[in-house]
Design a protein around this motif. Structure first.
Motif, PDB file in Angstrom:
ATOM      1  N   PHE A 182     -95.097   5.021 -17.007  1.00  0.00           N
ATOM      2  CA  PHE A 182     -94.876   5.231 -18.443  1.00  0.00           C
ATOM      3  C   PHE A 182     -94.526   6.686 -18.748  1.00  0.00           C
ATOM      4  CE2 PHE A 182     -95.889   5.581 -22.949  1.00  0.00           C
ATOM      5  CZ  PHE A 182     -95.451   4.364 -23.462  1.00  0.00           C
TER       6      PHE A 182
ATOM      7  N   PHE B 152     -91.169   8.079 -20.241  1.00  0.00           N
ATOM      8  CA  PHE B 152     -90.924   7.870 -21.664  1.00  0.00           C
ATOM      9  C   PHE B 152     -91.485   9.043 -22.481  1.00  0.00           C
ATOM     10  CE2 PHE B 152     -91.545   3.308 -20.168  1.00  0.00           C
ATOM     11  CZ  PHE B 152     -90.193   3.101 -19.940  1.00  0.00           C
TER      12      PHE B 152
ATOM     13  N   THR C 243     -89.015  11.602 -24.594  1.00  0.00           N
ATOM     14  CA  THR C 243     -89.210  11.871 -26.024  1.00  0.00           C
ATOM     15  C   THR C 243     -89.304  13.362 -26.280  1.00  0.00           C
ATOM     16  OG1 THR C 243     -90.412   9.766 -26.211  1.00  0.00           O
ATOM     17  CG2 THR C 243     -90.621  11.310 -28.038  1.00  0.00           C
TER      18      THR C 243
ATOM     19  N   VAL D 289     -89.804   3.633 -26.959  1.00  0.00           N
ATOM     20  CA  VAL D 289     -89.969   2.522 -26.011  1.00  0.00           C
ATOM     21  C   VAL D 289     -89.587   1.196 -26.660  1.00  0.00           C
ATOM     22  CG1 VAL D 289     -91.633   1.261 -24.599  1.00  0.00           C
ATOM     23  CG2 VAL D 289     -91.704   3.752 -24.675  1.00  0.00           C
ATOM     24  N   LYS D 290     -89.898   1.033 -27.923  1.00  0.00           N
ATOM     25  CA  LYS D 290     -89.517  -0.192 -28.626  1.00  0.00           C
ATOM     26  C   LYS D 290     -88.002  -0.316 -28.729  1.00  0.00           C
ATOM     27  CE  LYS D 290     -93.506  -2.069 -29.683  1.00  0.00           C
ATOM     28  NZ  LYS D 290     -93.886  -3.439 -29.248  1.00  0.00           N
TER      29      LYS D 290
ATOM     30  N   MET E 160     -86.048   0.678 -26.583  1.00  0.00           N
ATOM     31  CA  MET E 160     -85.605   0.357 -25.227  1.00  0.00           C
ATOM     32  C   MET E 160     -85.894  -1.093 -24.841  1.00  0.00           C
ATOM     33  SD  MET E 160     -86.632   3.784 -23.112  1.00  0.00           S
ATOM     34  CE  MET E 160     -85.541   5.203 -23.022  1.00  0.00           C
TER      35      MET E 160
ATOM     36  N   VAL F  10     -88.782  -2.968 -25.289  1.00  0.00           N
ATOM     37  CA  VAL F  10     -90.149  -3.419 -25.006  1.00  0.00           C
ATOM     38  C   VAL F  10     -90.701  -4.133 -26.237  1.00  0.00           C
ATOM     39  CG1 VAL F  10     -92.503  -2.682 -24.516  1.00  0.00           C
ATOM     40  CG2 VAL F  10     -90.589  -1.617 -23.312  1.00  0.00           C
TER      41      VAL F  10
ATOM     42  N   GLU G 111     -89.502  -5.938 -19.061  1.00  0.00           N
ATOM     43  CA  GLU G 111     -89.381  -4.922 -20.106  1.00  0.00           C
ATOM     44  C   GLU G 111     -89.178  -3.537 -19.500  1.00  0.00           C
ATOM     45  OE1 GLU G 111     -92.148  -6.675 -23.722  1.00  0.00           O
ATOM     46  OE2 GLU G 111     -93.153  -5.727 -22.014  1.00  0.00           O
ATOM     47  N   MET G 112     -89.903  -3.260 -18.428  1.00  0.00           N
ATOM     48  CA  MET G 112     -89.799  -1.952 -17.784  1.00  0.00           C
ATOM     49  C   MET G 112     -88.407  -1.730 -17.197  1.00  0.00           C
ATOM     50  SD  MET G 112     -92.552  -0.161 -18.105  1.00  0.00           S
ATOM     51  CE  MET G 112     -92.665   0.989 -16.728  1.00  0.00           C
TER      52      MET G 112
ATOM     53  N   ALA H 121     -85.980  -1.041 -19.989  1.00  0.00           N
ATOM     54  CA  ALA H 121     -86.169   0.288 -20.564  1.00  0.00           C
ATOM     55  C   ALA H 121     -85.646   1.380 -19.641  1.00  0.00           C
ATOM     56  CB  ALA H 121     -87.652   0.504 -20.866  1.00  0.00           C
ATOM     57  N   TYR H 122     -85.961   1.302 -18.360  1.00  0.00           N
ATOM     58  CA  TYR H 122     -85.491   2.312 -17.400  1.00  0.00           C
ATOM     59  C   TYR H 122     -83.968   2.290 -17.276  1.00  0.00           C
ATOM     60  CZ  TYR H 122     -89.683   4.362 -15.271  1.00  0.00           C
ATOM     61  OH  TYR H 122     -90.814   5.098 -15.027  1.00  0.00           O
TER      62      TYR H 122
ATOM     63  N   TYR I 188     -79.258   1.374 -24.628  1.00  0.00           N
ATOM     64  CA  TYR I 188     -80.018   0.201 -24.178  1.00  0.00           C
ATOM     65  C   TYR I 188     -79.125  -1.028 -24.200  1.00  0.00           C
ATOM     66  CZ  TYR I 188     -83.088  -3.873 -24.411  1.00  0.00           C
ATOM     67  OH  TYR I 188     -83.672  -5.093 -24.191  1.00  0.00           O
TER      68      TYR I 188
END
Length: 780
Positions: free
Chosen positions: A477, A480, A484, A559-560, A562, A564, A585-586, A589-590, A599
């Motif tokens: 995590f 992220f 940011t 993250v949202k 992206m 998730v 989800e990961m 996001a990555y 995204y």
């Protein structure tokens, strides 16, 4: 006066006249009998055609015979990776049949197929004269008629009547279809058993190839099965199947389709199968196929195909309607992913079992007996066995008692399935000891998911750790948080922060009821680190300082964006990965980082077609800008440091000699030379091991852990993400790079033209320095 005797000549004439009358009577009787036979035969055929012996197919049914067709799942590289079916039938065109298969069929089943019009008069006459001892009279057309419209019979009389029906239907089929179409329909219809209905399924299941790729000897095996697929089944009776195959080869030679030398050579070949069952728990991409089935169940409800005769909505049936689902999975990459998972997990499990021998509460650690009992009872409540018994009206008491009764069962092992006897309760303990895994691989630019491995064995472990399972993500995590901070504060990988402990006060930045003071795993708190080294070494205190500066809200918001969807509390501890997220989800996001801050929603299904090729669904890409190209590139630069000097460095070197990894990691050192960005993750007590890694055009995430968090390695040596998950990623990528047709990138990540943040930290010294060494602390 005595009567005179008649002359002899008169007596002879009378006798001759009587004989002539008898001959005439015999001839008349013969013709009457013959005519009656013809009339009776014609009457039988007429009665059969009128449906007197059973319903006959209508013209429309002859025009479009109804067959249940399996729905096919077709990979992005054009390979069928699975089917949904009541009958596993996937139709094939005549052009896709090899000529030697057609020749073998005709030579063996109907030598005069191209000469008759449905009924072989010579064969029928021979069958009547010799009562079938010198072969039957059923043509291919008659056999097709039987399969399509008549079926089985209970007694000989019914069979005779059905035979007449078959003759009538066969002649109609011959008028309706060409010879090629009849052969194709026949081969598509026949049940070869073991869920192999039709020649296409049979070729794949018995020989692992499509019909067009069958060798002559393989085609002969399948044609030989047409006589009786139960008797001549290669899985059950290989010896008689080989003899039957040789009979087919002899027939091909007899009718000029095969030379004697070639026949003799083929007869010397052993019976060689490549059995590839196609049940829902068999084959490749089993977890992914279950996802597709679930997705399709929703899709068909939302997309009715029309109205039925009563005006009600009519829906597609994925088990009968022969749909084609085109998916993004690449069959080659899926194969490599499954091989890599199996290779590493088998070795990792061996090490885990070795360490568990001294554990009295195996496979659980750091919990008491009451907690263990709760885990087992929870498994009982969610078990398929309990659900089935409840549906049968059993009481809870009866159900619980049944879990302590020994029963026969087949259980999973890495050496193959084992038949054994144990109680269902003991089987729960047995399966709890197995480590689980998940892998998902995706193209960042398109969102196409190329590989999906939800577990080690779908038949025995049906929980999907790609899409269903949300697990604590640990240090994966942290990127992220860094992203940011970079996006908001324009930080450079070269900026430095102290390693010293930091306390985030209660009520500050999402800490609700108490102060939060994270610790570093190595217990080191002195000196300064630049951000690149801090992420590479996964230093908690540096990440906490970034969290203290920007707060959890913007991180959660990022993250949202992206993709998730799982719930993420806005608390400071999420900086160290206290949140549970799905592997899918990961990876999504990555992939945003690899796609220059854009995204792209993961895509699994690209289109759906009906059996006629009409497109019913076409996916529409879903993308959105999340962070700037600059922030994405700088974050990638940070994660490249993980694979050069951090926990991912063994991608460059292979297993470390400091630890005994010989039972866990096999083969030569990985020694990747190309740019790789990534991050490992290890949660508390080594319950979850993660590795998220990507190159410019492929992002892959791997998770490994126990079914319960209480199932884990004793120490971090084997329990860390770098040991549990990273090797699967490495083995998978090695296989992908070895396959040049995949074009997996080995290039550098694209650098933005207007990059204003410094990413070259060569002027800075390595980690462990402090401000006295001339490194300026980035001031918050």
């Amino acid at each position: 006066m005595a009567a005179k005797a008649k002359p002899k000549s008169t007596r002879k004439k009378a006798k001759s006249s009587g004989s002539g009358n008898n001959t005439i009577k015999f001839i008349k009787a013969f013709w009457i009998l013959f005519a009656s036979g013809i009339f009776f035969a014609v009457l039988l055929f007429l009665l059969a055609s009128w449906g007197a012996f059973g319903e006959m197919p209508k013209f429309e049914e002859l025009e479009n015979p109804q067959n249940d067709l399996a729905t096919q799942i077709i990979s992005s590289d054009g390979v069928q990776i699975g089917t949904f079916f009541k009958e596993n039938r996937t139709p094939v065109n005549y052009e896709d049949l090899p000529q030697h298969l057609v020749d073998a069929l005709v030579a063996t089943e109907d030598a005069r197929f191209y000469e008759h019009s449905g009924i072989d008069a010579r064969g029928t006459l021979r069958a009547f004269i010799f009562l079938g001892s010198k072969g039957g009279a059923s043509t291919i057309s008659q056999q097709l008629a039987k399969q399509l419209f008549t079926g089985g019979s209970k007694n000989k009389f019914e069979r005779y009547l059905q035979k007449i029906q078959e003759w009538v239907i066969a002649t109609r089929l011959e008028r309706q279809y060409t010879k090629k179409e009849i052969i194709t329909m026949y081969l598509n219809k026949y049940d070869f058993l073991n869920q192999a209905i039709g020649i296409s399924s049979a070729s794949r299941i018995y020989f692992g190839k499509y019909p067009k790729d069958l060798g002559v000897e393989e085609a002969a095996v399948l044609v030989g099965m047409l006589k009786n697929s139960s008797l001549y089944n290669p899985l059950r009776r290989p010896e008689i199947v080989k003899k039957r195959r040789d009979v087919v080869l002899n027939q091909m030679t007899k009718y000029g389709y095969l030379g004697e030398k070639e026949r003799d050579r083929l007869k010397e070949l052993p019976l060689k199968l490549d059995y590839s069952p196609e049940g829902h728990s068999d084959g490749t991409a089993t977890y992914f196929r279950e996802y597709v089935r679930s997705w399709m169940a929703k899709w068909v409800k939302e997309n009715p195909k029309g109205l039925d005769e009563d005006g009600d909505k009519e829906y597609y049936d994925i088990y009968r309607d022969g749909l084609q689902i085109n998916v993004t999975i690449d069959s080659r990459m899926q194969k490599y992913a499954e091989e890599a998972t199996k290779q590493h997990m088998a070795n990792l499990q061996k090490e885990f079992d070795k360490q568990e021998k001294k554990n009295k509460n195996t496979p659980f650690r750091n919990i008491n007996k009451s907690e263990i009992e709760r885990i087992i009872n929870r498994s009982i409540k969610t078990s398929a066995r309990r659900k089935k018994m409840l549906s049968e009206g059993k009481s809870e008491k009866e159900i619980l008692e049944s879990f302590d009764v020994k029963t026969e069962m087949r259980i999973f092992s890495w050496k193959g399935e084992i038949d054994t006897i144990m109680t269902p309760r003991d089987s729960i303990y047995y399966y709890k000891k197995f480590l689980r895994s998940g892998l998902m691989s995706m193209e960042p630019q398109t969102g196409h998911v190329k590989a999906w491995v939800g577990g080690v064995n779908y038949k025995h472990f049906q929980y999907d750790h790609v899409y269903q399972g949300a697990r604590q993500v640990g240090s994966t995590f942290k990127p992220f948080v860094y992203a940011t901070a970079i996006d908001q504060l324009k930080l450079s990988p070269c900026d430095t922060l102290p390693r010293s402990q930091v306390t985030i006060s209660a009520g500050s930045n999402g800490v609700v009821d108490k102060d939060w003071t994270p610790k570093n795993s190595d217990g080191e708190y002195s000196g300064y680190l630049n951000l690149k080294n801090a992420l590479a070494k996964s230093v908690n205190t540096v990440t906490a300082r970034l969290m203290d500066r920007i707060g959890p809200e913007p991180i959660v918001r990022l993250v949202k964006k992206m993709g998730v969807e799982s719930e993420i509390p806005e608390v400071a501890s999420i900086a160290l990965g206290s949140v549970d997220l799905k592997l899918s989800e990961m990876v999504g996001a990555y992939s945003t980082f690899a796609n220059q801050g854009i995204y792209t929603k993961p895509v699994m299904i690209t289109s759906i077609e009906d059996k006629n090729g009409t497109v019913l669904y076409q996916f529409v890409p879903e993308t959105r800008d999340v962070i700037s190209k600059e922030a994405a590139f700088v974050t990638i630069n940070l994660m490249e440091g993980v694979t050069h000097s951090g926990s991912g460095v063994r991608l460059r070197t292979g297993p470390s000699s400091r630890y005994d990894y010989k039972n866990v990691v096999t083969g030569h050192p990985y020694r990747f030379k190309n740019p790789i960005a990534g991050k490992t993750g290890t949660t508390q007590n080594q319950s979850d091991g993660w590795f998220m890694g990507f190159v410019p055009n492929l992002c892959t995430g791997v998770w490994v852990g126990g079914d319960d968090r209480a199932t884990h390695f004793r120490t971090v040596t084997f329990g860390q993400g770098a040991t549990m998950a990273l090797p699967i990623w490495a083995l998978y990528m090695k296989k992908c790079y070895a396959d040049k047709s995949l074009n997996v990138s080995q290039d550098a990540f694209k650098k933005p033209e207007d990059l204003s943040i410094e990413v070259d930290c060569k002027a800075f010294k390595n980690s462990g320095q402090n401000s006295d060494d001339g490194i300026d602390e980035f001031s918050f």
